[in-house]
Write an enzyme that holds these catalytic residues in place. Structure first.
Site, PDB file in Angstrom:
ATOM      1  N   GLN A 281       0.804  -1.316  -0.157  1.00 18.88           N
ATOM      2  CA  GLN A 281      -0.039  -0.260  -0.068  1.00 18.88           C
ATOM      3  C   GLN A 281       0.736   1.467   0.027  1.00 18.88           C
ATOM      4  OE1 GLN A 281      -0.270  -2.449   2.147  1.00 18.88           O
ATOM      5  NE2 GLN A 281      -0.657  -1.823   4.293  1.00 18.88           N
TER       6      GLN A 281
ATOM      7  N   ASN B 214       9.556  -6.726   1.382  1.00 15.85           N
ATOM      8  CA  ASN B 214       9.288  -8.206   1.128  1.00 15.85           C
ATOM      9  C   ASN B 214       8.913  -8.616  -0.462  1.00 15.85           C
ATOM     10  OD1 ASN B 214       6.668  -7.413   1.485  1.00 15.85           O
ATOM     11  ND2 ASN B 214       6.146  -8.264   3.395  1.00 15.85           N
TER      12      ASN B 214
ATOM     13  N   HIS C 225      10.104  13.226 -43.018  1.00 15.33           N
ATOM     14  CA  HIS C 225      11.410  13.647 -42.191  1.00 15.33           C
ATOM     15  C   HIS C 225      12.387  14.404 -43.148  1.00 15.33           C
ATOM     16  CE1 HIS C 225       9.881  10.760 -39.456  1.00 15.33           C
ATOM     17  NE2 HIS C 225      10.883  10.890 -38.590  1.00 15.33           N
TER      18      HIS C 225
ATOM     19  N   GLN D 228      24.204 -12.343   7.414  1.00 14.85           N
ATOM     20  CA  GLN D 228      23.318 -12.312   6.462  1.00 14.85           C
ATOM     21  C   GLN D 228      21.991 -13.267   6.779  1.00 14.85           C
ATOM     22  OE1 GLN D 228      24.588  -9.268   5.608  1.00 14.85           O
ATOM     23  NE2 GLN D 228      22.965  -9.639   3.991  1.00 14.85           N
TER      24      GLN D 228
ATOM     25  N   GLU E  47      14.363   4.825 -45.246  1.00 12.13           N
ATOM     26  CA  GLU E  47      13.469   4.260 -44.185  1.00 12.13           C
ATOM     27  C   GLU E  47      12.009   4.286 -44.664  1.00 12.13           C
ATOM     28  OE1 GLU E  47      14.659   5.806 -40.299  1.00 12.13           O
ATOM     29  OE2 GLU E  47      16.295   4.456 -40.267  1.00 12.13           O
TER      30      GLU E  47
ATOM     31  N   ASP F  83      26.926  -2.576   5.187  1.00 13.34           N
ATOM     32  CA  ASP F  83      25.444  -2.297   5.781  1.00 13.34           C
ATOM     33  C   ASP F  83      25.339  -1.111   6.361  1.00 13.34           C
ATOM     34  OD1 ASP F  83      24.475  -4.623   4.810  1.00 13.34           O
ATOM     35  OD2 ASP F  83      24.612  -5.771   6.503  1.00 13.34           O
TER      36      ASP F  83
ATOM     37  N   GLU G 245      24.319 -10.351  -4.571  1.00 15.49           N
ATOM     38  CA  GLU G 245      23.992  -9.077  -3.906  1.00 15.49           C
ATOM     39  C   GLU G 245      25.548  -8.457  -3.183  1.00 15.49           C
ATOM     40  OE1 GLU G 245      21.146  -6.845  -0.789  1.00 15.49           O
ATOM     41  OE2 GLU G 245      21.358  -9.023  -0.743  1.00 15.49           O
ATOM     42  N   HIS G 246      25.954  -9.177  -2.195  1.00 18.70           N
ATOM     43  CA  HIS G 246      27.124  -9.045  -1.510  1.00 18.70           C
ATOM     44  C   HIS G 246      27.769 -10.266  -1.825  1.00 18.70           C
ATOM     45  CE1 HIS G 246      23.782  -7.740   1.003  1.00 18.70           C
ATOM     46  NE2 HIS G 246      24.267  -6.502   1.268  1.00 18.70           N
TER      47      HIS G 246
ATOM     48  N   HIS H  75      18.941 -11.821   8.594  1.00 15.24           N
ATOM     49  CA  HIS H  75      17.811 -10.787   8.092  1.00 15.24           C
ATOM     50  C   HIS H  75      16.566 -11.611   7.977  1.00 15.24           C
ATOM     51  CE1 HIS H  75      19.943  -6.992   6.961  1.00 15.24           C
ATOM     52  NE2 HIS H  75      21.104  -7.807   6.571  1.00 15.24           N
TER      53      HIS H  75
ATOM     54  N   THR I 241      17.900 -11.197   0.972  1.00 19.22           N
ATOM     55  CA  THR I 241      19.321 -10.997   0.918  1.00 19.22           C
ATOM     56  C   THR I 241      20.202 -12.048   0.765  1.00 19.22           C
ATOM     57  OG1 THR I 241      21.111  -9.605   2.076  1.00 19.22           O
ATOM     58  CG2 THR I 241      19.478 -10.761   3.481  1.00 19.22           C
TER      59      THR I 241
END
Length: 440
Positions: free
Chosen positions: A193, A225, A432, A270, A427, A373, A339-340, A273, A248
């Protein structure tokens, strides 16, 4: 606890390698089916829908959707001094790095009277989402806000879920961090939301000055999430997004010189998390693999979030991957696109220079992911799920647009007029060419 994947002695194609590597399974498409009605509800009913959805998902009906300015300022007074010092230091370091990221405008003269310029312009307004589920992320406030500020964005709004134990306000440390960054537009809105509110705006008024709640933004950034990721997918095109961030992940490429205690601690950090977090060790050393597995067995059950960590480490997304040598290990981590990515090898800097796909690379035994981090100065909002193959982490560039400015005079246009006409005829677009001829 953690599984092993033995790739030694095997020659795999890129597809076979990708299939062999562990990865969290995140079904964004299914989540999108759940999220679509939420987006439609917010778009149609604005503030009323946001309050109803907060009550449904967060268990509290906020008195204020837009957090009163005095509540934001007051949150600073309640900060622990050590936490305040950490936040202040992180802001300084992140701002220093991001101030250097802004690309330079340029001008190219193609001949007398023929000039193309490129300007980098910030977007008008951004919406920055800060999750508030399993953990509290004031660090994500800093990463999102500072990058946007250094890009020159003029209007920033932050959203974070309302908390039952905070009277329907977002977490106090998040509010305090906003205050320290000079952000006074904060919403007690969470999840999909919040993404909808940013994308479509929220009609209706709140008790704060009787003002319209939230004007639409141009870009939505921030982790979340699977439902937040699904919402970002659905509003892409209405607004820009940074990425569909998934769980992660950390990959560590290590040889026999690495310290098993360091490696195990970083994998656990990690895994802390999220139960879906991925922790992957790639090594040619069977001895290190065994030592790390033993340390994980010792440390994981006693860590404060042990249930979460154990679920992560034992899941299909985590593994120790055995390879023949460091060259094979590099092939694995480049295919994985973590990611890491930590490099803990004898020549860590040299190995790091050969990495082609990673959200961020942490070089040597004293550059753990935890540093990135919080305090390294780099941004911790990074591509997950292999997206590092084609996209970057959050930065100043995430809030900028390149605009080209073309300026030719009559002589410069006349010099290329016949070639433009030839192109247009080839073309099948003769008008043009006529648009050029009409000037002469």
């Amino acid at each position: 606890m953690i599984s092993r994947i033995d790739l030694r002695g095997r020659t795999l194609s890129r597809r076979e390698l990708l299939d062999a590597l562990p990865r969290a399974e995140v079904d964004v498409e299914t989540a999108a089916v759940t999220v679509a009605p939420i987006l439609a509800d917010v778009r149609a009913h604005g503030a009323a829908a946001l309050r109803d959805l907060a009550e449904r998902f967060d268990g509290v009906r906020p008195v204020h959707l837009r957090v009163p300015a005095e509540e934001i300022r007051a949150a600073v007074d309640g900060l622990d001094p050590d936490v305040r010092a950490a936040i202040d230091e992180t802001i300084v370091r992140v701002r220093t790095v991001h101030a250097a990221q802004r690309p330079a405008d340029f001008t190219v003269d193609l001949g007398p009277g023929a000039q193309v310029r490129q300007r980098w312009l910030p977007v008008r307004r951004v919406g920055l989402y800060v999750p508030g589920g399993l953990a509290v992320y004031p660090s994500s406030v800093i990463m999102n806000v500072v990058a946007a500020q250094e890009a020159g964005v003029g209007s920033l709004a932050v959203a974070s879920p309302p908390q039952k134990d905070s009277g329907g306000l977002p977490n106090a440390t998040i509010l305090a961090t906003c205050a320290l960054l000079g952000v006074d537009e904060v919403y007690a809105v969470g999840g999909a939301q919040a993404v909808a509110m940013f994308a479509y705006g929220a009609d209706g008024t709140d008790e704060v000055d009787g003002a319209v709640l939230c004007e639409p933004v141009d870009v939505v950034t921030g982790p979340g999430n699977v439902y937040v990721a699904a919402a970002k997918r659905l509003v892409r095109g209405v607004v820009g997004i940074d990425s569909e961030a998934g769980p992660t992940e950390i990959a560590i490429l290590a040889d026999g010189t690495a310290d098993a205690v360091h490696v195990a601690a970083d994998l656990i950090s990690q895994a802390e998390h999220d139960p879906l977090a991925a922790a992957v060790l790639v090594t040619p050393s069977a001895e290190l693999a065994g030592a790390v597995a033993a340390k994980l067995g010792d440390r994981a059950p006693s860590t404060p979030h042990s249930a979460r960590v154990l679920t992560s480490l034992s899941g299909p997304q985590s593994a120790i991957v055995l390879v023949d040598d460091l060259d094979a290990g590099l092939e694995v981590v480049n295919a994985y696109g973590a990611e890491h990515l930590e490099i803990q090898t004898a020549d860590a800097a040299g190995v790091a220079d050969r990495v082609t796909s990673a959200g961020a690379i942490f070089v040597g035994p004293y550059s753990p992911v935890s540093l990135g981090d919080y305090m390294a100065g780099s941004n911790h909002v990074l591509p997950t799920g292999g997206c590092a193959h084609f996209t970057s982490g959050l930065g100043v560039h995430s809030f900028l647009r390149a605009v080209q400015v073309i300026e030719y005079d009559a002589t410069a246009l006349d010099e290329v007029a016949d070639r433009i006409v030839a192109f247009a005829e080839a073309e099948g677009l003769p008008a043009h060419g006529e648009a050029v001829r009409a000037r002469f």
